[in-house]
Motif scaffolding. Structure first.
Motif, PDB file in Angstrom:
ATOM      1  N   UNK A  31       2.347 -33.896 -60.469  1.00  0.00           N
ATOM      2  CA  UNK A  31       2.472 -33.738 -59.191  1.00  0.00           C
ATOM      3  C   UNK A  31       2.547 -34.989 -58.343  1.00  0.00           C
ATOM      4  N   UNK A  32       3.629 -35.196 -57.810  1.00  0.00           N
ATOM      5  CA  UNK A  32       3.547 -36.280 -56.771  1.00  0.00           C
ATOM      6  C   UNK A  32       3.086 -36.104 -55.239  1.00  0.00           C
ATOM      7  N   UNK A  33       2.354 -36.839 -54.688  1.00  0.00           N
ATOM      8  CA  UNK A  33       1.914 -36.527 -53.391  1.00  0.00           C
ATOM      9  C   UNK A  33       2.664 -37.642 -52.394  1.00  0.00           C
ATOM     10  N   UNK A  34       2.618 -37.036 -51.145  1.00  0.00           N
ATOM     11  CA  UNK A  34       3.466 -37.954 -49.875  1.00  0.00           C
ATOM     12  C   UNK A  34       2.536 -37.318 -48.901  1.00  0.00           C
ATOM     13  N   UNK A  35       3.091 -38.205 -47.759  1.00  0.00           N
ATOM     14  CA  UNK A  35       2.362 -37.966 -46.479  1.00  0.00           C
ATOM     15  C   UNK A  35       3.068 -36.756 -46.008  1.00  0.00           C
ATOM     16  N   UNK A  36       2.302 -35.882 -45.441  1.00  0.00           N
ATOM     17  CA  UNK A  36       3.056 -34.608 -44.865  1.00  0.00           C
ATOM     18  C   UNK A  36       4.112 -34.888 -44.010  1.00  0.00           C
ATOM     19  N   UNK A  37       5.434 -34.276 -44.186  1.00  0.00           N
ATOM     20  CA  UNK A  37       6.483 -34.738 -43.418  1.00  0.00           C
ATOM     21  C   UNK A  37       6.250 -34.358 -41.896  1.00  0.00           C
ATOM     22  N   UNK A  38       5.634 -33.632 -41.328  1.00  0.00           N
ATOM     23  CA  UNK A  38       5.412 -33.463 -39.910  1.00  0.00           C
ATOM     24  C   UNK A  38       4.303 -34.283 -39.445  1.00  0.00           C
ATOM     25  N   UNK A  39       3.434 -34.856 -40.164  1.00  0.00           N
ATOM     26  CA  UNK A  39       2.568 -35.822 -39.863  1.00  0.00           C
ATOM     27  C   UNK A  39       3.473 -37.430 -40.063  1.00  0.00           C
ATOM     28  N   UNK A  40       4.376 -37.389 -40.906  1.00  0.00           N
ATOM     29  CA  UNK A  40       5.093 -38.829 -40.809  1.00  0.00           C
ATOM     30  C   UNK A  40       6.054 -38.582 -39.817  1.00  0.00           C
ATOM     31  N   UNK A  41       6.269 -37.728 -38.968  1.00  0.00           N
ATOM     32  CA  UNK A  41       7.120 -37.766 -37.750  1.00  0.00           C
ATOM     33  C   UNK A  41       6.157 -38.329 -36.752  1.00  0.00           C
ATOM     34  N   UNK A  42       5.071 -37.883 -36.643  1.00  0.00           N
ATOM     35  CA  UNK A  42       3.847 -38.436 -35.778  1.00  0.00           C
ATOM     36  C   UNK A  42       3.722 -39.720 -35.980  1.00  0.00           C
ATOM     37  N   UNK A  43       3.626 -40.257 -37.099  1.00  0.00           N
ATOM     38  CA  UNK A  43       3.463 -41.723 -37.522  1.00  0.00           C
ATOM     39  C   UNK A  43       4.687 -42.574 -36.932  1.00  0.00           C
ATOM     40  N   UNK A  44       5.886 -41.915 -37.312  1.00  0.00           N
ATOM     41  CA  UNK A  44       7.147 -42.630 -36.862  1.00  0.00           C
ATOM     42  C   UNK A  44       7.009 -42.666 -35.298  1.00  0.00           C
ATOM     43  N   UNK A  45       6.577 -41.759 -34.476  1.00  0.00           N
ATOM     44  CA  UNK A  45       6.639 -41.913 -32.887  1.00  0.00           C
ATOM     45  C   UNK A  45       5.489 -42.921 -32.516  1.00  0.00           C
ATOM     46  N   UNK A  46       4.284 -43.107 -33.258  1.00  0.00           N
ATOM     47  CA  UNK A  46       3.370 -43.843 -33.170  1.00  0.00           C
ATOM     48  C   UNK A  46       3.769 -45.490 -33.196  1.00  0.00           C
ATOM     49  N   UNK A  47       4.783 -45.572 -34.352  1.00  0.00           N
ATOM     50  CA  UNK A  47       5.278 -46.890 -34.770  1.00  0.00           C
ATOM     51  C   UNK A  47       6.271 -47.227 -33.454  1.00  0.00           C
ATOM     52  N   UNK A  48       6.937 -46.152 -32.666  1.00  0.00           N
ATOM     53  CA  UNK A  48       7.669 -46.582 -31.605  1.00  0.00           C
ATOM     54  C   UNK A  48       6.695 -47.003 -30.650  1.00  0.00           C
ATOM     55  N   UNK A  49       5.620 -46.451 -30.165  1.00  0.00           N
ATOM     56  CA  UNK A  49       4.692 -46.889 -29.071  1.00  0.00           C
ATOM     57  C   UNK A  49       4.201 -48.262 -29.542  1.00  0.00           C
ATOM     58  N   UNK A  50       3.931 -48.681 -30.760  1.00  0.00           N
ATOM     59  CA  UNK A  50       3.595 -49.887 -31.381  1.00  0.00           C
ATOM     60  C   UNK A  50       4.632 -50.765 -30.870  1.00  0.00           C
ATOM     61  N   UNK A  51       5.853 -50.613 -31.289  1.00  0.00           N
ATOM     62  CA  UNK A  51       6.797 -51.465 -31.044  1.00  0.00           C
ATOM     63  C   UNK A  51       7.264 -51.758 -29.567  1.00  0.00           C
ATOM     64  N   UNK A  52       7.165 -50.598 -28.716  1.00  0.00           N
ATOM     65  CA  UNK A  52       7.662 -50.973 -27.250  1.00  0.00           C
ATOM     66  C   UNK A  52       6.522 -51.014 -26.370  1.00  0.00           C
TER      67      UNK A  52
END
Length: 135
Positions: A31-52
């Motif tokens: 079984x392969x494991x990943x970041x939960x997709x809903x949490x990855x959306x949140x991480x993506x938004x946090x990266x936006x705050x980091x960049x901006x």
């Protein structure tokens, strides 16, 4: 701005799921494991705050050494630091208690959590963390 993103270590939806011990135990072999997709959306938004806005982004998850690859992926995406709470993720309440302790002691300006994880689909951890921290 200091941001905490709560992430879950979940089976990839493309993994073949099997059970052992008379269909009572989840078989993790293959079984392969990943970041939960809903949490990855949140991480993506946090990266936006980091960049901006120059925010710092920390990720946190609850689990044993098996969650390390998930934390490394979050760091590769751009998180500044990662914390593993070394405790078994037995149920939503136990996870919420561990995450609430991190939130209370971290001095975060923003805490981001996905609406639910794709493994159990409980959707209760973010609300419980908010209640436990008085947010």
């Amino acid at each position: 701005m200091k941001i905490l993103v709560c992430i879950s270590h979940v089976p990839d939806t493309t993994s073949k799921i099997n059970f052992t011990d008379n269909n009572t135990q989840f078989d993790t072999n293959g079984v392969q494991y990943v970041i939960n997709p809903n949490d990855e959306f949140g991480l993506t938004r946090a990266m936006w705050f980091k960049e901006k806005q120059g925010a710092s982004v920390e990720v946190v998850t609850v689990g044993g050494a098996e969650v390390e690859p998930t934390l490394r992926k979050a760091l590769a995406i751009g998180a500044d630091s990662a914390t593993r709470v070394d405790a078994p993720a037995l149920d939503g309440y136990a996870v919420a208690q561990e995450l609430a302790a991190v939130v209370k002691n971290g001095g975060y300006d923003l805490v981001i959590a996905g609406r639910e994880s794709i493994d159990y689909n409980g959707g209760m951890v973010p609300g419980m963390v908010a209640a436990m921290t008085g947010s």
